[in-house]
Design a protein around this motif. Structure first.
Motif, PDB file in Angstrom:
ATOM      1  N   ARG A  82     -16.592  32.592 -44.345  1.00 22.41           N
ATOM      2  CA  ARG A  82     -16.879  33.220 -43.043  1.00 22.41           C
ATOM      3  C   ARG A  82     -18.306  32.904 -42.576  1.00 22.41           C
ATOM      4  O   ARG A  82     -18.530  32.643 -41.395  1.00 22.41           O
ATOM      5  CB  ARG A  82     -16.695  34.742 -43.110  1.00 22.41           C
ATOM      6  CG  ARG A  82     -15.319  35.200 -43.468  1.00 22.41           C
ATOM      7  CD  ARG A  82     -14.374  34.927 -42.326  1.00 22.41           C
ATOM      8  NE  ARG A  82     -13.008  35.179 -42.790  1.00 22.41           N
ATOM      9  CZ  ARG A  82     -12.076  35.722 -42.075  1.00 22.41           C
ATOM     10  NH1 ARG A  82     -12.327  36.048 -40.832  1.00 22.41           N
ATOM     11  NH2 ARG A  82     -10.886  35.908 -42.568  1.00 22.41           N
ATOM     12  N   ILE A  83     -19.242  32.912 -43.513  1.00 17.67           N
ATOM     13  CA  ILE A  83     -20.623  32.578 -43.160  1.00 17.67           C
ATOM     14  C   ILE A  83     -20.701  31.142 -42.659  1.00 17.67           C
ATOM     15  O   ILE A  83     -21.355  30.856 -41.652  1.00 17.67           O
ATOM     16  CB  ILE A  83     -21.568  32.788 -44.367  1.00 17.67           C
ATOM     17  CG1 ILE A  83     -21.684  34.265 -44.736  1.00 17.67           C
ATOM     18  CG2 ILE A  83     -22.951  32.204 -44.087  1.00 17.67           C
ATOM     19  CD1 ILE A  83     -22.354  35.116 -43.678  1.00 17.67           C
ATOM     20  N   ARG A  84     -20.025  30.218 -43.329  1.00 17.87           N
ATOM     21  CA  ARG A  84     -20.018  28.814 -42.890  1.00 17.87           C
ATOM     22  C   ARG A  84     -19.390  28.680 -41.504  1.00 17.87           C
ATOM     23  O   ARG A  84     -19.881  27.926 -40.663  1.00 17.87           O
ATOM     24  CB  ARG A  84     -19.284  27.949 -43.905  1.00 17.87           C
ATOM     25  CG  ARG A  84     -20.072  27.713 -45.167  1.00 17.87           C
ATOM     26  CD  ARG A  84     -19.339  26.799 -46.122  1.00 17.87           C
ATOM     27  NE  ARG A  84     -20.133  26.625 -47.334  1.00 17.87           N
ATOM     28  CZ  ARG A  84     -19.636  26.505 -48.544  1.00 17.87           C
ATOM     29  NH1 ARG A  84     -18.320  26.501 -48.722  1.00 17.87           N
ATOM     30  NH2 ARG A  84     -20.424  26.367 -49.583  1.00 17.87           N
ATOM     31  N   GLN A  85     -18.304  29.410 -41.287  1.00 20.16           N
ATOM     32  CA  GLN A  85     -17.667  29.385 -39.978  1.00 20.16           C
ATOM     33  C   GLN A  85     -18.616  29.909 -38.896  1.00 20.16           C
ATOM     34  O   GLN A  85     -18.698  29.350 -37.794  1.00 20.16           O
ATOM     35  CB  GLN A  85     -16.376  30.217 -39.992  1.00 20.16           C
ATOM     36  CG  GLN A  85     -15.236  29.585 -40.751  1.00 20.16           C
ATOM     37  CD  GLN A  85     -14.036  30.517 -40.845  1.00 20.16           C
ATOM     38  OE1 GLN A  85     -14.128  31.727 -40.612  1.00 20.16           O
ATOM     39  NE2 GLN A  85     -12.894  29.943 -41.223  1.00 20.16           N
ATOM     40  N   MET A  86     -19.322  30.972 -39.221  1.00 16.92           N
ATOM     41  CA  MET A  86     -20.280  31.533 -38.265  1.00 16.92           C
ATOM     42  C   MET A  86     -21.416  30.552 -37.986  1.00 16.92           C
ATOM     43  O   MET A  86     -21.859  30.411 -36.843  1.00 16.92           O
ATOM     44  CB  MET A  86     -20.837  32.860 -38.788  1.00 16.92           C
ATOM     45  CG  MET A  86     -19.850  34.009 -38.680  1.00 16.92           C
ATOM     46  SD  MET A  86     -20.494  35.569 -39.336  1.00 16.92           S
ATOM     47  CE  MET A  86     -21.879  35.861 -38.291  1.00 16.92           C
ATOM     48  N   ILE A  87     -21.886  29.868 -39.013  1.00 20.49           N
ATOM     49  CA  ILE A  87     -22.942  28.877 -38.830  1.00 20.49           C
ATOM     50  C   ILE A  87     -22.454  27.746 -37.942  1.00 20.49           C
ATOM     51  O   ILE A  87     -23.161  27.306 -37.032  1.00 20.49           O
ATOM     52  CB  ILE A  87     -23.455  28.352 -40.201  1.00 20.49           C
ATOM     53  CG1 ILE A  87     -24.217  29.460 -40.925  1.00 20.49           C
ATOM     54  CG2 ILE A  87     -24.344  27.126 -40.019  1.00 20.49           C
ATOM     55  CD1 ILE A  87     -24.577  29.131 -42.370  1.00 20.49           C
ATOM     56  N   LEU A  88     -21.238  27.249 -38.178  1.00 23.24           N
ATOM     57  CA  LEU A  88     -20.672  26.191 -37.336  1.00 23.24           C
ATOM     58  C   LEU A  88     -20.512  26.669 -35.893  1.00 23.24           C
ATOM     59  O   LEU A  88     -20.836  25.950 -34.944  1.00 23.24           O
ATOM     60  CB  LEU A  88     -19.327  25.725 -37.896  1.00 23.24           C
ATOM     61  CG  LEU A  88     -19.374  24.897 -39.168  1.00 23.24           C
ATOM     62  CD1 LEU A  88     -17.951  24.646 -39.688  1.00 23.24           C
ATOM     63  CD2 LEU A  88     -20.080  23.580 -38.941  1.00 23.24           C
ATOM     64  N   GLN A  89     -20.032  27.890 -35.752  1.00 21.81           N
ATOM     65  CA  GLN A  89     -19.858  28.443 -34.404  1.00 21.81           C
ATOM     66  C   GLN A  89     -21.221  28.596 -33.723  1.00 21.81           C
ATOM     67  O   GLN A  89     -21.362  28.326 -32.526  1.00 21.81           O
ATOM     68  CB  GLN A  89     -19.133  29.788 -34.475  1.00 21.81           C
ATOM     69  CG  GLN A  89     -18.753  30.333 -33.115  1.00 21.81           C
ATOM     70  CD  GLN A  89     -17.950  31.614 -33.215  1.00 21.81           C
ATOM     71  OE1 GLN A  89     -17.832  32.214 -34.282  1.00 21.81           O
ATOM     72  NE2 GLN A  89     -17.391  32.043 -32.100  1.00 21.81           N
ATOM     73  N   TYR A  90     -22.227  29.020 -34.466  1.00 24.07           N
ATOM     74  CA  TYR A  90     -23.573  29.150 -33.918  1.00 24.07           C
ATOM     75  C   TYR A  90     -24.091  27.796 -33.441  1.00 24.07           C
ATOM     76  O   TYR A  90     -24.647  27.685 -32.349  1.00 24.07           O
ATOM     77  CB  TYR A  90     -24.520  29.731 -34.977  1.00 24.07           C
ATOM     78  CG  TYR A  90     -25.979  29.628 -34.604  1.00 24.07           C
ATOM     79  CD1 TYR A  90     -26.535  30.506 -33.674  1.00 24.07           C
ATOM     80  CD2 TYR A  90     -26.786  28.652 -35.158  1.00 24.07           C
ATOM     81  CE1 TYR A  90     -27.867  30.406 -33.319  1.00 24.07           C
ATOM     82  CE2 TYR A  90     -28.123  28.541 -34.799  1.00 24.07           C
ATOM     83  CZ  TYR A  90     -28.665  29.416 -33.886  1.00 24.07           C
ATOM     84  OH  TYR A  90     -29.975  29.311 -33.529  1.00 24.07           O
ATOM     85  N   LYS A  91     -23.899  26.752 -34.247  1.00 24.65           N
ATOM     86  CA  LYS A  91     -24.361  25.417 -33.873  1.00 24.65           C
ATOM     87  C   LYS A  91     -23.651  24.925 -32.619  1.00 24.65           C
ATOM     88  O   LYS A  91     -24.266  24.336 -31.725  1.00 24.65           O
ATOM     89  CB  LYS A  91     -24.159  24.438 -35.024  1.00 24.65           C
ATOM     90  CG  LYS A  91     -25.130  24.652 -36.169  1.00 24.65           C
ATOM     91  CD  LYS A  91     -24.896  23.663 -37.301  1.00 24.65           C
ATOM     92  CE  LYS A  91     -25.893  23.907 -38.435  1.00 24.65           C
ATOM     93  NZ  LYS A  91     -25.666  22.998 -39.567  1.00 24.65           N
ATOM     94  N   GLU A  92     -22.336  25.163 -32.527  1.00 26.23           N
ATOM     95  CA  GLU A  92     -21.575  24.766 -31.345  1.00 26.23           C
ATOM     96  C   GLU A  92     -22.053  25.531 -30.106  1.00 26.23           C
ATOM     97  O   GLU A  92     -22.234  24.944 -29.033  1.00 26.23           O
ATOM     98  CB  GLU A  92     -20.086  25.012 -31.572  1.00 26.23           C
ATOM     99  CG  GLU A  92     -19.446  24.058 -32.549  1.00 26.23           C
ATOM    100  CD  GLU A  92     -17.990  24.408 -32.846  1.00 26.23           C
ATOM    101  OE1 GLU A  92     -17.424  25.311 -32.171  1.00 26.23           O
ATOM    102  OE2 GLU A  92     -17.422  23.788 -33.756  1.00 26.23           O
ATOM    103  N   THR A  93     -22.281  26.822 -30.289  1.00 24.12           N
ATOM    104  CA  THR A  93     -22.750  27.641 -29.175  1.00 24.12           C
ATOM    105  C   THR A  93     -24.145  27.209 -28.742  1.00 24.12           C
ATOM    106  O   THR A  93     -24.450  27.149 -27.540  1.00 24.12           O
ATOM    107  CB  THR A  93     -22.762  29.129 -29.577  1.00 24.12           C
ATOM    108  OG1 THR A  93     -21.457  29.499 -30.013  1.00 24.12           O
ATOM    109  CG2 THR A  93     -23.167  30.015 -28.410  1.00 24.12           C
ATOM    110  N   LYS A  94     -25.003  26.894 -29.697  1.00 27.98           N
ATOM    111  CA  LYS A  94     -26.354  26.434 -29.383  1.00 27.98           C
ATOM    112  C   LYS A  94     -26.304  25.121 -28.614  1.00 27.98           C
ATOM    113  O   LYS A  94     -27.017  24.945 -27.621  1.00 27.98           O
ATOM    114  CB  LYS A  94     -27.154  26.264 -30.670  1.00 27.98           C
ATOM    115  CG  LYS A  94     -28.604  25.943 -30.431  1.00 27.98           C
ATOM    116  CD  LYS A  94     -29.377  25.889 -31.745  1.00 27.98           C
ATOM    117  CE  LYS A  94     -30.818  25.506 -31.476  1.00 27.98           C
ATOM    118  NZ  LYS A  94     -31.590  25.421 -32.720  1.00 27.98           N
TER     119      LYS A  94
END
Length: 97
Positions: free
Chosen positions: A14-26
């Motif tokens: 879940r943390i990795r997914q959140m990091i990927l989502q954060y990078k995409e959002t950024k």
């Protein structure tokens, strides 16, 4: 312990997914800021063009007024010349009698 390992693995996933989502959002946010900057530059350019068009319109309007005034002057000169000829004819007729 197997449940703890499962929970830790799930948490890590879940943390990795959140990091990927954060990078995409950024990345999307940066693209949107670039778009906003481009639109602001376009708006600035269009405002300059509008101001120039308004100045051109004012100048054209002024030139048109002068053109009409010049046309009126020419028309007035023709009328005055015609009146002078009529007066000269009258003077000639009166002088001849």
């Amino acid at each position: 312990m197997a449940d703890n390992d499962k929970i830790i693995t799930l948490f890590t996933t879940r943390i990795r997914q959140m990091i990927l989502q954060y990078k995409e959002t950024k990345k999307e946010n940066e693209e949107l800021y670039e778009m906003v900057d481009a639109k602001e530059a376009e708006i600035k350019q269009l405002k300059l063009e509008l101001e120039q068009a308004q100045n051109n319109y004012k100048n054209l309007k002024t030139a048109r007024m002068l053109e009409v005034a010049d046309g009126d002057i020419e028309e007035s000169k023709k009328k005055i010349a015609s009146m002078i000829r009529d007066v000269n004819k009258c003077i000639t007729l009166l002088s001849g009698k």
